[in-house]
Design an enzyme around this catalytic site. Sequence first.
Site, PDB file in Angstrom:
ATOM      1  N   SER A 136       0.798  -1.276  -0.135  1.00 48.72           N
ATOM      2  CA  SER A 136      -0.226   0.044   0.161  1.00 48.72           C
ATOM      3  C   SER A 136       0.764   1.048  -0.038  1.00 48.72           C
ATOM      4  O   SER A 136       1.564   1.379  -1.093  1.00 48.72           O
ATOM      5  CB  SER A 136      -0.941  -0.154   1.153  1.00 48.72           C
ATOM      6  OG  SER A 136      -2.310   0.789   0.985  1.00 48.72           O
ATOM      7  N   LYS A 188     -22.508  17.551   8.518  1.00 49.38           N
ATOM      8  CA  LYS A 188     -21.329  17.919   9.298  1.00 49.38           C
ATOM      9  C   LYS A 188     -20.817  16.672  10.098  1.00 49.38           C
ATOM     10  O   LYS A 188     -19.745  16.699  10.616  1.00 49.38           O
ATOM     11  CB  LYS A 188     -21.901  19.098  10.405  1.00 49.38           C
ATOM     12  CG  LYS A 188     -20.819  19.593  11.393  1.00 49.38           C
ATOM     13  CD  LYS A 188     -19.637  20.194  10.367  1.00 49.38           C
ATOM     14  CE  LYS A 188     -18.597  20.720  11.123  1.00 49.38           C
ATOM     15  NZ  LYS A 188     -17.565  21.319  10.375  1.00 49.38           N
TER      16      LYS A 188
END
Length: 325
Positions: A136, A188
């Site tokens: 990765s 939010k």
Amino acid sequence: MRRLVVVLMCWLTGSGCVLVVGSPLGLFSRDRAPLEEVVVDGEGRDKILVIDVSGVITDMPTHRALGLVEEDSTLARLEAELAAAKEDDRVRGIVVYVRSPGGGVTASDDVYRALRRFKDERKVPIVAALGGVAASGGYYVACAADRIVAHPTAVTGSIGVIMMNLNVDGLLGKIGVRDATVKAGAYKDLMSPLKPPNPEDRAIVQGIVDAMHARFKDVVGQARHLDGARLAAVSDGRVFDAETARTLGLVDEIGDLRAAIEVNKRAAGLEEAKVIRYRRAGESADTLHARWHGGPDALGFSPELELLRAAGPRFLYLWDPLQAD
């Protein structure tokens, strides 16, 4: 040393003692000792620098020894070593020894960019040596190199992105706890673990993850000259053994760290060279394979990985089997 023991005893017993700064080991100081050069192999005027990229790749400092020792982030340490090498015209090549499952998306990209800048400015060859696990973000960093050499037992690839998150809404409901968040802005509280899973939230985050995955694929495609079906075949997040990675074009050669150093010497046109490491006072970097930081602590925890997990939702170039579905 006596002062250090007193400090540790006070901390462990919770007796209210005052911490004594300025211990003989300098544990309570955030000042970094200067880097010093250590020759670990070879001889000659010219130098090949081995840079260690081990553990989880971070851009934040980590702490060990009950939080008393602060260590450089991966990015800060690499930038310090490259700055030292930049001032030494005898450094004719860099070998990046990658032993990492990856880490933060931004940290991995910044390490990659730092290596690319050094290569462009100094015009010296960079070779990546992949150790046991170089996956990765670890592989992302390796893509900055001119050539990639994988240890015969290396595991690499994992070209993908993961956002680690948990949802505890169901559990909290069973014990009578309800989310009482107040917000302004419909999203939010995006991916909040305290509210029921929301398909709209997931779609937004999936778009971000997909964009970061596309960036990862672009880096791999350009570095390894892969496109279309060949790129798609290696970028679904799976890991590969060294020989499979070579067959797929993710690495150039199979060999250990010493083989990677020889590749670097040939690329630099050198018949002989000193192999050097940089270390700070108190670090063990006197051998070719030494790590500059301590790795997992005595309990088997990786402070870097626990830092990532504890920091809330984060986008990661990370191969972490503990997070697998």
